[in-house]
Design an enzyme around this catalytic site. Structure first.
Site, PDB file in Angstrom:
ATOM      1  N   ARG A  31       4.884  45.264  38.991  1.00 17.92           N
ATOM      2  CA  ARG A  31       5.678  46.173  38.157  1.00 17.92           C
ATOM      3  C   ARG A  31       4.840  47.026  37.207  1.00 17.92           C
ATOM      4  O   ARG A  31       5.334  47.980  36.622  1.00 17.92           O
ATOM      5  CB  ARG A  31       6.729  45.374  37.367  1.00 17.92           C
ATOM      6  CG  ARG A  31       7.949  45.067  38.232  1.00 17.92           C
ATOM      7  CD  ARG A  31       9.103  44.660  37.356  1.00 17.92           C
ATOM      8  NE  ARG A  31       9.002  43.260  36.966  1.00 17.92           N
ATOM      9  CZ  ARG A  31       9.494  42.765  35.823  1.00 17.92           C
ATOM     10  NH1 ARG A  31      10.077  43.566  34.957  1.00 17.92           N
ATOM     11  NH2 ARG A  31       9.384  41.486  35.544  1.00 17.92           N
ATOM     12  N   GLY A  94       3.519  29.199  43.704  1.00 22.44           N
ATOM     13  CA  GLY A  94       4.208  28.707  42.506  1.00 22.44           C
ATOM     14  C   GLY A  94       3.237  28.281  41.418  1.00 22.44           C
ATOM     15  O   GLY A  94       2.040  28.114  41.664  1.00 22.44           O
ATOM     16  N   THR A  95       3.788  28.106  40.221  1.00 21.76           N
ATOM     17  CA  THR A  95       2.943  27.809  39.056  1.00 21.76           C
ATOM     18  C   THR A  95       2.267  26.435  39.166  1.00 21.76           C
ATOM     19  O   THR A  95       1.130  26.263  38.724  1.00 21.76           O
ATOM     20  CB  THR A  95       3.764  27.870  37.756  1.00 21.76           C
ATOM     21  OG1 THR A  95       4.975  27.108  37.936  1.00 21.76           O
ATOM     22  CG2 THR A  95       4.149  29.304  37.408  1.00 21.76           C
ATOM     23  N   TYR A 117      -0.686  31.346  30.266  1.00 15.58           N
ATOM     24  CA  TYR A 117      -0.442  32.444  31.212  1.00 15.58           C
ATOM     25  C   TYR A 117      -1.270  33.651  30.784  1.00 15.58           C
ATOM     26  O   TYR A 117      -1.190  34.067  29.615  1.00 15.58           O
ATOM     27  CB  TYR A 117       1.033  32.878  31.176  1.00 15.58           C
ATOM     28  CG  TYR A 117       2.043  31.960  31.825  1.00 15.58           C
ATOM     29  CD1 TYR A 117       1.679  30.774  32.431  1.00 15.58           C
ATOM     30  CD2 TYR A 117       3.390  32.326  31.835  1.00 15.58           C
ATOM     31  CE1 TYR A 117       2.639  29.956  33.017  1.00 15.58           C
ATOM     32  CE2 TYR A 117       4.354  31.518  32.426  1.00 15.58           C
ATOM     33  CZ  TYR A 117       3.963  30.326  33.017  1.00 15.58           C
ATOM     34  OH  TYR A 117       4.913  29.526  33.596  1.00 15.58           O
ATOM     35  N   GLY A 157      13.282  29.572  32.495  1.00 13.28           N
ATOM     36  CA  GLY A 157      13.579  28.173  32.743  1.00 13.28           C
ATOM     37  C   GLY A 157      14.178  27.567  31.473  1.00 13.28           C
ATOM     38  O   GLY A 157      13.785  27.913  30.369  1.00 13.28           O
ATOM     39  N   TYR A 366     -20.138  69.202  12.134  1.00 12.71           N
ATOM     40  CA  TYR A 366     -20.525  68.186  13.115  1.00 12.71           C
ATOM     41  C   TYR A 366     -21.885  67.629  12.738  1.00 12.71           C
ATOM     42  O   TYR A 366     -22.870  68.386  12.650  1.00 12.71           O
ATOM     43  CB  TYR A 366     -20.586  68.773  14.534  1.00 12.71           C
ATOM     44  CG  TYR A 366     -21.162  67.774  15.506  1.00 12.71           C
ATOM     45  CD1 TYR A 366     -20.488  66.595  15.792  1.00 12.71           C
ATOM     46  CD2 TYR A 366     -22.403  67.973  16.110  1.00 12.71           C
ATOM     47  CE1 TYR A 366     -21.022  65.647  16.646  1.00 12.71           C
ATOM     48  CE2 TYR A 366     -22.947  67.035  16.982  1.00 12.71           C
ATOM     49  CZ  TYR A 366     -22.251  65.870  17.238  1.00 12.71           C
ATOM     50  OH  TYR A 366     -22.783  64.929  18.081  1.00 12.71           O
ATOM     51  N   ALA A 423     -27.152  79.543   3.006  1.00 13.43           N
ATOM     52  CA  ALA A 423     -25.981  79.631   3.885  1.00 13.43           C
ATOM     53  C   ALA A 423     -26.275  80.488   5.105  1.00 13.43           C
ATOM     54  O   ALA A 423     -27.025  81.468   5.038  1.00 13.43           O
ATOM     55  CB  ALA A 423     -24.808  80.221   3.110  1.00 13.43           C
TER      56      ALA A 423
HETATM   57  C1  UD1 Z   1       7.872  30.575  34.792  1.00 16.88           C
HETATM   58  C2  UD1 Z   1       8.477  29.198  34.540  1.00 16.88           C
HETATM   59  C3  UD1 Z   1       9.747  29.337  33.726  1.00 16.88           C
HETATM   60  C4  UD1 Z   1       9.455  30.040  32.424  1.00 16.88           C
HETATM   61  C5  UD1 Z   1       8.789  31.398  32.700  1.00 16.88           C
HETATM   62  C6  UD1 Z   1       8.318  32.001  31.408  1.00 16.88           C
HETATM   63  C7  UD1 Z   1       7.893  27.849  36.476  1.00 16.88           C
HETATM   64  C8  UD1 Z   1       8.358  27.289  37.761  1.00 16.88           C
HETATM   65  N1  UD1 Z   1       8.772  28.579  35.815  1.00 16.88           N
HETATM   66  O1  UD1 Z   1       8.794  31.281  35.588  1.00 16.88           O
HETATM   67  O2  UD1 Z   1      10.292  28.068  33.442  1.00 16.88           O
HETATM   68  O3  UD1 Z   1      10.639  30.219  31.673  1.00 16.88           O
HETATM   69  O4  UD1 Z   1       7.632  31.229  33.544  1.00 16.88           O
HETATM   70  O5  UD1 Z   1       7.851  33.291  31.665  1.00 16.88           O
HETATM   71  O6  UD1 Z   1       6.769  27.585  36.073  1.00 16.88           O
HETATM   72  N2  UD1 Z   1       1.402  32.418  38.717  1.00 16.88           N
HETATM   73  C9  UD1 Z   1       0.304  32.163  39.486  1.00 16.88           C
HETATM   74  N3  UD1 Z   1       0.469  31.721  40.764  1.00 16.88           N
HETATM   75  C10 UD1 Z   1       1.690  31.506  41.294  1.00 16.88           C
HETATM   76  C11 UD1 Z   1       2.830  31.785  40.519  1.00 16.88           C
HETATM   77  C12 UD1 Z   1       2.650  32.231  39.232  1.00 16.88           C
HETATM   78  O7  UD1 Z   1      -0.833  32.336  39.024  1.00 16.88           O
HETATM   79  O8  UD1 Z   1       1.743  31.090  42.463  1.00 16.88           O
HETATM   80  C13 UD1 Z   1       1.230  32.904  37.354  1.00 16.88           C
HETATM   81  C14 UD1 Z   1       1.715  34.317  37.150  1.00 16.88           C
HETATM   82  O9  UD1 Z   1       0.650  35.231  37.315  1.00 16.88           O
HETATM   83  C15 UD1 Z   1       2.206  34.293  35.705  1.00 16.88           C
HETATM   84  C16 UD1 Z   1       2.657  32.868  35.514  1.00 16.88           C
HETATM   85  O10 UD1 Z   1       2.011  32.103  36.495  1.00 16.88           O
HETATM   86  O11 UD1 Z   1       1.163  34.548  34.797  1.00 16.88           O
HETATM   87  C17 UD1 Z   1       4.162  32.696  35.587  1.00 16.88           C
HETATM   88  O12 UD1 Z   1       4.595  33.132  36.832  1.00 16.88           O
HETATM   89  P1  UD1 Z   1       6.005  33.800  37.032  1.00 16.88           P
HETATM   90  O13 UD1 Z   1       6.173  34.116  38.451  1.00 16.88           O
HETATM   91  O14 UD1 Z   1       6.197  34.888  36.049  1.00 16.88           O
HETATM   92  O15 UD1 Z   1       6.969  32.571  36.651  1.00 16.88           O
HETATM   93  P2  UD1 Z   1       8.512  32.633  36.382  1.00 16.88           P
HETATM   94  O16 UD1 Z   1       9.212  32.522  37.659  1.00 16.88           O
HETATM   95  O17 UD1 Z   1       8.827  33.769  35.505  1.00 16.88           O
END
Ligand code: UD1
Ligand code: MG
Length: 463
Positions: A31, A94-95, A117, A157, A366, A423
């Site tokens: 984005r 996923g995170t 993050y 979350g 300058y 001057a």
């Molecule tokens: C996550 C949380 C959510 C919280 C929200 C806050 C989880 C499952 N959910 O959701 O509870 O309220 O953040 O903003 O943790 N990232 C990676 N690799 C991945 C996925 C994500 O490095 O595979 C990084 C992203 O770059 C980002 C952060 O983790 O910096 C969060 O990822 P994002 O996809 O924004 O998580 P949300 O679904 O928003």
């Protein structure tokens, strides 16, 4: 004292256990619509990732790992000079999966792991410390989560906890029931977990959920199932604001600036219109400094006690001595060093130059690659001609010298102490101390000439 991430010292008490920091930054940042990785977009002139690293640095982490994905080369290049490691997450699953990628880098590390993050850059060292401290507090929670209560909980979350912050689990919005969605306490995403718990819990994560992802948040429920409680501590929504778009970037910049302005005023500076003053991450402002409206600081600026920065000035890589005066409409570029009580007035640009104590460069000038001695007076419209298209040359003006208006000082050139340059002079040779240099054609006076000229021309026109 703790301050926000503006390069001020942040004394933090020694930790109970060593700390490691994992910063998630594998997200694509689609984005932002940018060729620059999201976490490298600057806040106050410094990449947001480095704000976080600086704040986390106050906890003296034994190890810091950034988890990278798309655009990893840029991130690696940005953190390598800081001795920060990176771990690649090839696929974004996923995170929880992201944090697991730090396992190899943290092999052998025993202590507390702080998970941040990369796109949530304003978290303070004090808050990070509070998370670590809570891990060692009451009932030694398995996981400490940083929660917040946004005006609109949206798709965050939800933290399911009792009034004391004892937490059962976190439910992702997509997976939450209507009752769970009604919870107002949200997960910022930031966590503290002992290394001995973290990787064992991550090994047990599944991805049977609405997003089909390995949720980091599920480690709270897994620890709970083992009979181990977790804890949530709260902070303000501004501190955990994330950046996913240019609009949010501007919002976080605004929040950072608001904190920094408040800090400058708390430290004893007067900001007449605070909302119009823009600081860089490392701006240093003394006491009794007055900053008028619409002043912008680039990186590397220092303003000493009692100095005034008048309206619409731009100051970058420059130092302004005690009691000195800058602007209005002045530009101090890198390497400008103004001494005590020096004056740089309107429409003056100074680059890589020392302006001595009490020296005055008041108008339309300058000064580049130069040294102006104490008490010297540089007349309006003076230009140091420092560049021949290939090389730069220095101009030296001695103490107490007086440079007449509209003079060109063609460098390399030295004007001795106490000398006067008339001057309109174009000075190409050195001028001795206390001498007069007058470099202009002598004035020719022809009495009555103008009137005879007019009479002649009028007669011609009438025919
Ligand atoms: C996550 C949380 C959510 C919280 C929200 C806050 C989880 C499952 N959910 O959701 O509870 O309220 O953040 O903003 O943790 N990232 C990676 N690799 C991945 C996925 C994500 O490095 O595979 C990084 C992203 O770059 C980002 C952060 O983790 O910096 C969060 O990822 P994002 O996809 O924004 O998580 P949300 O679904 O928003
Ligand atoms: Mg998110």
């Amino acid at each position: 004292m703790t301050t926000h991430s503006n390069d001020q010292p942040i004394p933090i008490h020694p930790n109970a256990a060593p700390v490691a920091v994992v910063i998630l930054a594998a997200g694509k940042g689609t984005r932002m619509k940018s060729d620059l990785h999201k976490v490298l977009h600057p806040i106050a002139g410094r990449p947001m990732l480095l704000h976080l690293a600086a704040s986390a640095g106050a906890l003296h982490p034994a190890k810091t790992v950034v988890v990278t994905g798309a655009g990893r080369e840029q991130v690696e290049a940005a953190v390598a000079p800081l001795g920060i490691a990176t771990a690649l997450q090839v696929e974004q699953l996923g995170t929880g999966h992201a944090v697991a990628q730090a396992r190899a880098t943290l092999a052998g590390f025993e202590g507390d792991v702080l998970i941040l993050y990369g796109d949530v850059p304003l978290v303070t060292a004090a808050t990070m410390q509070r998370m670590i401290d809570r891990l060692h507090g009451d009932y030694t929670p398995a996981v400490v989560v940083l929660g917040f209560r946004p005006a609109d909980p949206g798709a965050y979350g939800r933290v399911i906890a009792d009034a004391e912050g004892r937490m059962d689990r976190i439910v992702e919005y997509k997976d939450a029931s209507a009752a769970e969605r009604a919870a107002t306490l949200c997960n910022s995403g930031l966590m503290a977990v002992r290394s001995s718990d973290l990787f064992a819990l991550l090994d047990r994560l599944g991805n049977d959920n609405a997003a089909g992802e390995y949720y980091l948040t599920d480690i709270v429920g897994l620890a709970g199932a083992d009979g181990r409680a977790s804890a949530v501590i709260e902070t303000g929504a501004d501190e955990v604001a994330g950046v996913n778009s240019r609009g949010e970037l501007a919002g976080v910049e605004g929040a950072w600036q608001a904190m920094r302005r408040a800090q400058a005023m708390a430290d004893g500076a007067t900001l007449i219109a605070p909302d119009t003053v823009w600081f860089a991450h490392d701006t240093v402002i003394g006491r009794d400094v007055v900053i008028e409206p619409n002043v912008v600081f680039g990186p590397g600026a220092r303003v000493d006690d009692g100095a005034t920065i008048h309206a619409f000035s731009h100051v970058e890589g420059a130092t302004v001595g005690k009691g000195a005066s800058v602007g209005p409409f002045a530009r101090l570029r890198p390497g400008a060093e103004l001494g005590t009580d020096a004056k740089v007035g309107n429409f003056v640009e100074v680059k890589k130059a020392i302006i001595g104590d009490g020296a005055k460069v008041s108008h339309l000038t300058y000064i580049g690659d130069a040294e102006i001695g104490a008490g010297a007076n540089i007349g309006a419209g003076t230009i140091t001609c420092n560049y021949d298209g290939y090389f730069k040359y220095r101009t030296v003006v001695g103490a107490g010298a007086f440079i007449g208006s509209n003079s060109a000082l063609v460098a390399p050139v030295t004007i001795g102490a106490g000398a006067i340059v008339a001057a309109g002079s174009v000075v190409t040779c050195d001028v001795e101390a206390d001498a007069l240099a007058l470099v202009r054609p002598p004035q020719v006076a022809k009495p009555g000439w103008a009137k005879s000229f007019r009479d002649l021309m009028l007669a011609k026109k009438r025919g």
